[in-house]
Design a protein around this motif. Structure first.
Motif, PDB file in Angstrom:
ATOM      1  N   GLY A  32       0.817  -1.213   0.000  1.00  0.00           N
ATOM      2  CA  GLY A  32       0.000   0.000   0.000  1.00  0.00           C
ATOM      3  C   GLY A  32       0.848   1.259   0.000  1.00  0.00           C
ATOM      4  O   GLY A  32       0.534   2.235  -0.675  1.00  0.00           O
ATOM      5  N   MET A  33       1.946   1.238   0.760  1.00  0.00           N
ATOM      6  CA  MET A  33       2.849   2.385   0.797  1.00  0.00           C
ATOM      7  C   MET A  33       3.473   2.635  -0.578  1.00  0.00           C
ATOM      8  O   MET A  33       3.572   3.771  -1.028  1.00  0.00           O
ATOM      9  CB  MET A  33       3.936   2.148   1.831  1.00  0.00           C
ATOM     10  N   ILE A  34       3.872   1.578  -1.240  1.00  0.00           N
ATOM     11  CA  ILE A  34       4.463   1.716  -2.569  1.00  0.00           C
ATOM     12  C   ILE A  34       3.441   2.255  -3.557  1.00  0.00           C
ATOM     13  O   ILE A  34       3.740   3.147  -4.357  1.00  0.00           O
ATOM     14  CB  ILE A  34       5.048   0.366  -3.030  1.00  0.00           C
ATOM     15  N   VAL A  35       2.223   1.739  -3.515  1.00  0.00           N
ATOM     16  CA  VAL A  35       1.171   2.192  -4.435  1.00  0.00           C
ATOM     17  C   VAL A  35       0.862   3.670  -4.214  1.00  0.00           C
ATOM     18  O   VAL A  35       0.758   4.454  -5.168  1.00  0.00           O
ATOM     19  CB  VAL A  35      -0.099   1.327  -4.271  1.00  0.00           C
ATOM     20  N   VAL A  36       0.714   4.076  -2.953  1.00  0.00           N
ATOM     21  CA  VAL A  36       0.371   5.470  -2.651  1.00  0.00           C
ATOM     22  C   VAL A  36       1.473   6.417  -3.120  1.00  0.00           C
ATOM     23  O   VAL A  36       1.191   7.470  -3.696  1.00  0.00           O
ATOM     24  CB  VAL A  36       0.100   5.634  -1.134  1.00  0.00           C
ATOM     25  N   ASN A  37       2.714   6.049  -2.894  1.00  0.00           N
ATOM     26  CA  ASN A  37       3.797   6.973  -3.218  1.00  0.00           C
ATOM     27  C   ASN A  37       4.219   6.940  -4.685  1.00  0.00           C
ATOM     28  O   ASN A  37       5.010   7.776  -5.105  1.00  0.00           O
ATOM     29  CB  ASN A  37       4.991   6.704  -2.314  1.00  0.00           C
ATOM     30  N   MET A  38       3.686   6.012  -5.466  1.00  0.00           N
ATOM     31  CA  MET A  38       3.978   5.997  -6.901  1.00  0.00           C
ATOM     32  C   MET A  38       3.011   6.867  -7.697  1.00  0.00           C
ATOM     33  O   MET A  38       3.267   7.163  -8.860  1.00  0.00           O
ATOM     34  CB  MET A  38       3.928   4.563  -7.435  1.00  0.00           C
TER      35      MET A  38
END
Length: 131
Positions: A32-38
């Protein structure tokens, strides 16, 4: 990772082990962190002519999915702590594994928020907290 035997009885095997189930909430929060920050913030706002309105809608959908993954990871870590460690009334040294899992997910969520806010900084002394 395996727990150590109880300190008062070192001959007994440890009652609990860290398994793959303990790792799943952390993976969900990290994904989720990767998706949000991409996701580009200008695309979420609809600024600077980023294609049609479907592109803005898809960016907002992926942002929601990322936040849902992070919230699901946190809820999963609390669930694992309650079902695996708390309900079995283990000693305090074994409850630490559940607390560590929860704190890991909270730290990942806070780092995602800090990274999200830091990406919106226009200059060194200006902070823009809008989405």
């Amino acid at each position: 990772m395996h727990a150590h035997s109880p300190y008062d009885e070192p001959q007994l095997p440890p009652p609990v082990h860290v398994t793959f189930v303990d790792w799943i909430p952390g993976f969900c929060t990290l994904l989720g962190m990767i998706v949000v920050n991409m996701i580009d913030k200008d695309r979420v706002r609809g600024d600077e002519g980023f294609g049609d309105s479907r592109a803005v809608w898809r960016a907002r959908l992926f942002l929601f999915i990322g936040f849902a993954l992070m919230a699901g990871g946190l809820a999963g870590s609390v669930t694992v702590h309650v079902l695996k460690y708390y309900l079995h009334a283990y000693q305090e040294q074994y409850l630490y594994y559940g607390y560590a899992n929860i704190s890991q997910n909270v730290a990942l969520m806070l780092s995602a928020v800090v990274l999200w806010i830091s990406q919106s900084v226009g200059s060194e002394y200006e902070y823009n907290l809008s989405i």
